[in-house]
Design a protein around this motif. Structure first.
Motif, PDB file in Angstrom:
ATOM      1  N   THR A  68      11.640   1.650  -2.667  1.00 45.37           N
ATOM      2  CA  THR A  68      12.129   1.382  -1.235  1.00 45.37           C
ATOM      3  C   THR A  68      13.737   1.472  -1.111  1.00 45.37           C
ATOM      4  O   THR A  68      14.354   2.058   0.103  1.00 45.37           O
ATOM      5  CB  THR A  68      11.690  -0.174  -1.103  1.00 45.37           C
ATOM      6  N   GLU A  69      14.347   1.008  -2.246  1.00 45.69           N
ATOM      7  CA  GLU A  69      15.882   1.331  -2.357  1.00 45.69           C
ATOM      8  C   GLU A  69      16.294   2.661  -2.422  1.00 45.69           C
ATOM      9  O   GLU A  69      17.309   3.256  -1.402  1.00 45.69           O
ATOM     10  CB  GLU A  69      16.473   0.889  -3.505  1.00 45.69           C
ATOM     11  N   LEU A  70      15.333   3.757  -2.709  1.00 38.11           N
ATOM     12  CA  LEU A  70      15.810   5.112  -2.749  1.00 38.11           C
ATOM     13  C   LEU A  70      15.704   5.825  -1.471  1.00 38.11           C
ATOM     14  O   LEU A  70      16.488   6.805  -1.082  1.00 38.11           O
ATOM     15  CB  LEU A  70      14.809   5.938  -3.767  1.00 38.11           C
ATOM     16  N   ILE A  71      14.724   5.370  -0.622  1.00 42.49           N
ATOM     17  CA  ILE A  71      14.505   6.216   0.548  1.00 42.49           C
ATOM     18  C   ILE A  71      15.224   5.457   1.747  1.00 42.49           C
ATOM     19  O   ILE A  71      15.245   5.668   3.126  1.00 42.49           O
ATOM     20  CB  ILE A  71      12.947   6.002   0.917  1.00 42.49           C
ATOM     21  N   THR A  97      11.031   7.047  10.797  1.00 48.04           N
ATOM     22  CA  THR A  97      10.211   6.283   9.713  1.00 48.04           C
ATOM     23  C   THR A  97       9.828   7.135   8.691  1.00 48.04           C
ATOM     24  O   THR A  97       9.865   8.384   8.528  1.00 48.04           O
ATOM     25  CB  THR A  97       8.644   6.019  10.293  1.00 48.04           C
ATOM     26  N   ILE A  98      10.210   6.402   7.402  1.00 45.66           N
ATOM     27  CA  ILE A  98      10.173   7.220   6.059  1.00 45.66           C
ATOM     28  C   ILE A  98       9.018   6.708   5.424  1.00 45.66           C
ATOM     29  O   ILE A  98       9.145   5.307   5.107  1.00 45.66           O
ATOM     30  CB  ILE A  98      11.473   7.118   5.339  1.00 45.66           C
ATOM     31  N   ARG A  99       8.258   7.415   4.655  1.00 44.44           N
ATOM     32  CA  ARG A  99       7.337   6.989   3.855  1.00 44.44           C
ATOM     33  C   ARG A  99       7.168   7.561   2.594  1.00 44.44           C
ATOM     34  O   ARG A  99       7.415   8.762   2.808  1.00 44.44           O
ATOM     35  CB  ARG A  99       5.770   6.724   4.650  1.00 44.44           C
ATOM     36  N   MET A 100       6.733   7.062   1.179  1.00 45.32           N
ATOM     37  CA  MET A 100       6.703   7.771   0.025  1.00 45.32           C
ATOM     38  C   MET A 100       5.396   7.283  -0.407  1.00 45.32           C
ATOM     39  O   MET A 100       4.948   6.333  -0.457  1.00 45.32           O
ATOM     40  CB  MET A 100       7.767   7.243  -0.778  1.00 45.32           C
ATOM     41  N   PHE A 101       4.604   8.567  -1.071  1.00 46.03           N
ATOM     42  CA  PHE A 101       3.305   8.150  -1.251  1.00 46.03           C
ATOM     43  C   PHE A 101       3.255   9.008  -2.830  1.00 46.03           C
ATOM     44  O   PHE A 101       4.221   9.815  -3.221  1.00 46.03           O
ATOM     45  CB  PHE A 101       2.144   9.195  -0.657  1.00 46.03           C
ATOM     46  N   ASP A 102       2.414   8.496  -3.410  1.00 46.79           N
ATOM     47  CA  ASP A 102       2.018   9.433  -4.663  1.00 46.79           C
ATOM     48  C   ASP A 102       0.762  10.435  -4.394  1.00 46.79           C
ATOM     49  O   ASP A 102       0.197  10.403  -3.418  1.00 46.79           O
ATOM     50  CB  ASP A 102       1.744   8.380  -5.954  1.00 46.79           C
ATOM     51  N   MET A 127      -2.242   9.552  -2.827  1.00 49.04           N
ATOM     52  CA  MET A 127      -2.076   9.115  -1.468  1.00 49.04           C
ATOM     53  C   MET A 127      -1.862   7.503  -1.145  1.00 49.04           C
ATOM     54  O   MET A 127      -2.182   6.968  -0.264  1.00 49.04           O
ATOM     55  CB  MET A 127      -3.144   9.569  -0.466  1.00 49.04           C
ATOM     56  N   ARG A 128      -1.079   6.851  -2.388  1.00 54.83           N
ATOM     57  CA  ARG A 128      -1.214   5.435  -2.230  1.00 54.83           C
ATOM     58  C   ARG A 128       0.152   5.121  -1.727  1.00 54.83           C
ATOM     59  O   ARG A 128       1.526   5.888  -2.505  1.00 54.83           O
ATOM     60  CB  ARG A 128      -1.292   4.746  -3.636  1.00 54.83           C
ATOM     61  N   LEU A 129       0.440   4.552  -0.680  1.00 56.71           N
ATOM     62  CA  LEU A 129       1.971   4.151  -0.231  1.00 56.71           C
ATOM     63  C   LEU A 129       2.609   3.158  -1.168  1.00 56.71           C
ATOM     64  O   LEU A 129       2.434   2.147  -1.637  1.00 56.71           O
ATOM     65  CB  LEU A 129       1.861   3.545   0.990  1.00 56.71           C
ATOM     66  N   ILE A 130       3.898   3.760  -1.694  1.00 52.22           N
ATOM     67  CA  ILE A 130       4.727   3.236  -2.659  1.00 52.22           C
ATOM     68  C   ILE A 130       6.032   2.604  -2.333  1.00 52.22           C
ATOM     69  O   ILE A 130       6.793   1.931  -2.686  1.00 52.22           O
ATOM     70  CB  ILE A 130       4.969   4.077  -3.945  1.00 52.22           C
ATOM     71  N   ALA A 131       6.331   3.277  -0.947  1.00 51.29           N
ATOM     72  CA  ALA A 131       7.525   2.793  -0.198  1.00 51.29           C
ATOM     73  C   ALA A 131       7.619   3.197   1.217  1.00 51.29           C
ATOM     74  O   ALA A 131       6.935   4.032   1.615  1.00 51.29           O
ATOM     75  CB  ALA A 131       8.760   3.322  -0.934  1.00 51.29           C
ATOM     76  N   ASN A 132       8.221   2.256   1.944  1.00 50.08           N
ATOM     77  CA  ASN A 132       8.589   2.716   3.592  1.00 50.08           C
ATOM     78  C   ASN A 132       9.661   2.177   4.056  1.00 50.08           C
ATOM     79  O   ASN A 132      10.328   1.093   3.793  1.00 50.08           O
ATOM     80  CB  ASN A 132       7.141   1.912   4.348  1.00 50.08           C
ATOM     81  N   PHE A 146      10.670  -1.285   6.204  1.00 44.78           N
ATOM     82  CA  PHE A 146       9.860  -1.860   5.147  1.00 44.78           C
ATOM     83  C   PHE A 146       8.846  -2.961   5.755  1.00 44.78           C
ATOM     84  O   PHE A 146       9.067  -3.763   6.545  1.00 44.78           O
ATOM     85  CB  PHE A 146      10.560  -2.693   4.225  1.00 44.78           C
ATOM     86  N   VAL A 147       7.469  -2.599   5.412  1.00 45.22           N
ATOM     87  CA  VAL A 147       6.249  -3.684   5.560  1.00 45.22           C
ATOM     88  C   VAL A 147       5.532  -3.899   4.446  1.00 45.22           C
ATOM     89  O   VAL A 147       4.975  -3.017   3.641  1.00 45.22           O
ATOM     90  CB  VAL A 147       5.429  -2.849   6.560  1.00 45.22           C
ATOM     91  N   LEU A 148       5.897  -5.017   3.803  1.00 44.41           N
ATOM     92  CA  LEU A 148       5.359  -5.311   2.467  1.00 44.41           C
ATOM     93  C   LEU A 148       3.916  -5.254   2.347  1.00 44.41           C
ATOM     94  O   LEU A 148       3.501  -4.883   1.272  1.00 44.41           O
ATOM     95  CB  LEU A 148       5.650  -6.559   1.996  1.00 44.41           C
ATOM     96  N   GLU A 149       3.174  -5.687   3.227  1.00 40.79           N
ATOM     97  CA  GLU A 149       1.543  -5.694   3.187  1.00 40.79           C
ATOM     98  C   GLU A 149       1.164  -4.377   3.049  1.00 40.79           C
ATOM     99  O   GLU A 149       0.135  -4.253   2.699  1.00 40.79           O
ATOM    100  CB  GLU A 149       1.053  -6.393   4.337  1.00 40.79           C
ATOM    101  N   ASP A 150       1.955  -3.356   3.575  1.00 34.97           N
ATOM    102  CA  ASP A 150       1.548  -1.914   3.396  1.00 34.97           C
ATOM    103  C   ASP A 150       1.520  -1.129   2.306  1.00 34.97           C
ATOM    104  O   ASP A 150       0.771  -0.368   1.883  1.00 34.97           O
ATOM    105  CB  ASP A 150       2.251  -0.930   4.567  1.00 34.97           C
ATOM    106  N   ILE A 151       2.543  -1.733   1.201  1.00 38.38           N
ATOM    107  CA  ILE A 151       2.653  -1.246   0.066  1.00 38.38           C
ATOM    108  C   ILE A 151       1.550  -1.290  -0.730  1.00 38.38           C
ATOM    109  O   ILE A 151       0.900  -2.307  -0.915  1.00 38.38           O
ATOM    110  CB  ILE A 151       3.963  -1.957  -0.799  1.00 38.38           C
ATOM    111  N   GLY A 152       1.093  -0.088  -1.632  1.00 40.57           N
ATOM    112  CA  GLY A 152      -0.128   0.010  -2.293  1.00 40.57           C
ATOM    113  C   GLY A 152      -1.440   0.435  -1.574  1.00 40.57           C
ATOM    114  O   GLY A 152      -2.452   0.479  -2.285  1.00 40.57           O
ATOM    115  N   THR A 153      -1.277   0.424  -0.332  1.00 37.67           N
ATOM    116  CA  THR A 153      -2.537   0.953   0.401  1.00 37.67           C
ATOM    117  C   THR A 153      -2.642   2.448   0.372  1.00 37.67           C
ATOM    118  O   THR A 153      -1.840   3.091   0.257  1.00 37.67           O
ATOM    119  CB  THR A 153      -2.286   0.460   2.028  1.00 37.67           C
ATOM    120  N   ILE A 154      -4.290   2.784   0.410  1.00 36.34           N
ATOM    121  CA  ILE A 154      -4.382   4.066   0.266  1.00 36.34           C
ATOM    122  C   ILE A 154      -4.422   4.960   1.736  1.00 36.34           C
ATOM    123  O   ILE A 154      -5.019   4.272   2.545  1.00 36.34           O
ATOM    124  CB  ILE A 154      -5.609   4.517  -0.316  1.00 36.34           C
TER     125      ILE A 154
END
Length: 467
Positions: A163-166, A176-181, A184-189, A192-200
């Motif tokens: 989250t700091e890097l983006i 809007t910036i998002r980062m996935f592995d 397709m798991r969201l690892i940063a946005n 920032f929306v905490l509840e979205d982190i980790g969702t597929i």
């Protein structure tokens, strides 16, 4: 000129947005790579100072084991983003850590990769939920040995680091910036929306990009999760399992262009008002031209339509036949020709008179039209001969239609008209055919139907019908 200016400025604006996305996503990618390079240097330092003989659990020397744990923790603290640090033995048992020793990591992705790929020296995992219930990413480096995998050092990295890097302070809230592995798991946005982190994510365009060989991709006009027309830029982080996705709605990205366009349209509207004033003075000329066009249409209709039956004549069908032949040659859609001839029509005219013959022609025309599809064409080819152009119709289906027509005609009866039958020839167009060849095949089949006793359907002999 105004349209040209608008178009070129539109293209330039889109290119500027694309360049902006490209530069920012590259900056983020370089940040990520630099961060992992820094932590890899620390991992290298750890394995250079640790002996493989120390990788034992339970420890045989508790005092030395504690000293090594303190060493590991000291190294972890040099990396503010590392929440866990540890050493694994060849069985992927965690021998030293700042958390709880003895954890069996053999089922984790990073352990399986390192054990199964002897030549691999380092690995960065996809995001997963740790035993502590937090999402993290693990970076590992194995001990330098020539005997395969005998152990490794590892860091667990909390997703808040990404989250700091983006975070790009110079960017507005419009992006809007998002980062996935790669799972397709969201690892940063950002925002920032905490509840979205980790969702597929279920977004198909991200999956397609991950599966492709593209390093970057720009998509213009994609409906995003926010249900708005969106411009999207995707970038893969070289050699790392991460994807950067940057989005901006077209409305926000093109706001300046819209203002520019509004000014030009106002200018054009002023010109339009003047043009309307000029056009009013020429309405009489336009009306006269319209009359001429209507007359031309009527003349064209007379030239292409049979006056007795109201069907197309052979002149009217010419361009449609050529169009269907080109369509077949381009897309291979089948097209068939059905040639219909009233049996003994000359005898009917001689015995009952031409008015009765004309009524028979009209009856046949009216009877055919309800059973022909809108996509097909009926033509009075001349005299007592009718021509059906059956589009998207293979020979077998055309033959079925021809038999249906034959049976229908055989059953027609009107008190004032004598009964009559038809003979029918069917041929399917082939790529090498000219229209004359195609028509000749159908005509030969029709001749065969006449020769074999009339009131029947015959198929062109170079189109064997497989039943």
């Amino acid at each position: 000129m105004s349209i040209y200016i608008l178009y070129t400025s539109y293209v330039d604006t889109k290119q500027q947005i694309k360049t902006r996305f490209s530069n920012n996503s590259l900056l983020i990618a370089e940040r990520i790579k630099a961060g992992f390079q820094a932590s890899d240097y620390v991992l290298r330092d750890i394995i250079s100072q640790v002996s493989l003989s120390e990788l034992q659990y339970p420890p045989t020397n508790t005092e030395k084991h504690q000293q090594r744990k303190e060493f590991i923790e000291k190294k972890r603290l040099t990396l503010p983003h590392a929440t866990l640090a540890g050493l694994y033995d060849k069985n992927c048992i965690l021998t030293h850590t700042n958390h709880i020793d003895g954890f069996d990591g053999s089922k984790r992705e990073y352990c399986q990769v390192m054990q199964n790929e002897p030549k691999r020296k380092t690995f960065i995992s996809q995001a997963f939920v740790s035993d502590g219930g937090l999402f993290n990413v693990v970076q590992v480096r194995k001990f330098n040995t020539k005997s395969g995998f005998l152990g490794m050092a590892a860091f667990g990295i909390d997703l808040s680091y990404f989250t700091e890097l983006i975070d790009l302070p110079q960017e507005t809230k419009l992006i809007t910036i998002r980062m996935f592995d790669k799972n397709m798991r969201l690892i940063a946005n950002k925002p920032f929306v905490l509840e979205d982190i980790g969702t597929i994510s279920s977004e198909v365009f991200i999956k397609e990009f991950i599966e492709s060989s593209d390093r970057v991709r720009f998509i213009d006009g994609l409906p995003s999760l926010y249900k708005k027309n969106t411009m999207v830029y995707l970038r893969k982080v070289d050699e790392l399992p991460f994807i950067i996705v940057m989005e901006m709605t077209s409305k926000d990205g093109l706001a300046g262009w819209y203002r520019h366009a509004l000014i030009i349209f106002f200018f054009l509207f002023s010109i339009l008002l003047m043009t309307i004033a000029i056009i009013k003075n020429n309405l009489k000329i336009i009306e006269q031209n319209k009359i001429l066009v209507d007359k031309e249409k009527k003349l064209h209709l007379l030239a292409t339509t049979d006056s007795l039956t109201g069907l197309l004549n052979r002149h009217g069908i010419k361009s449609l036949v050529e169009q269907e032949m080109k369509r077949f040659n381009r897309k291979k859609y089948p097209v068939s020709l059905i040639l219909i001839d009233i049996d003994n029509f000359k005898v009917i005219n001689d015995n009952f008179g031409h008015p009765i013959g004309d009524k028979i022609l009209q009856l046949l025309s009216n009877s055919l039209q309800p059973i022909i599809r809108d996509a097909d064409y009926i033509v009075r080819w001349g005299g007592e001969e009718f021509f059906i152009l059956a589009t998207d119709t293979p020979l077998a289906n055309a033959t079925i239609l021809a038999e249906k027509i034959r049976a229908l005609v055989e059953g027609l009866s009107q008190a004032e008209l004598p009964p009559f039958t038809v003979s029918i020839g069917v041929a399917q167009y082939k790529k090498q055919d000219s229209f004359d060849n195609w028509y000749t095949k159908a005509d030969n089949a029709l001749y065969k139907a006449k020769e074999d006793g009339k009131n029947q359907v015959a198929v062109a002999n170079d189109n064997p019908l497989i039943l």
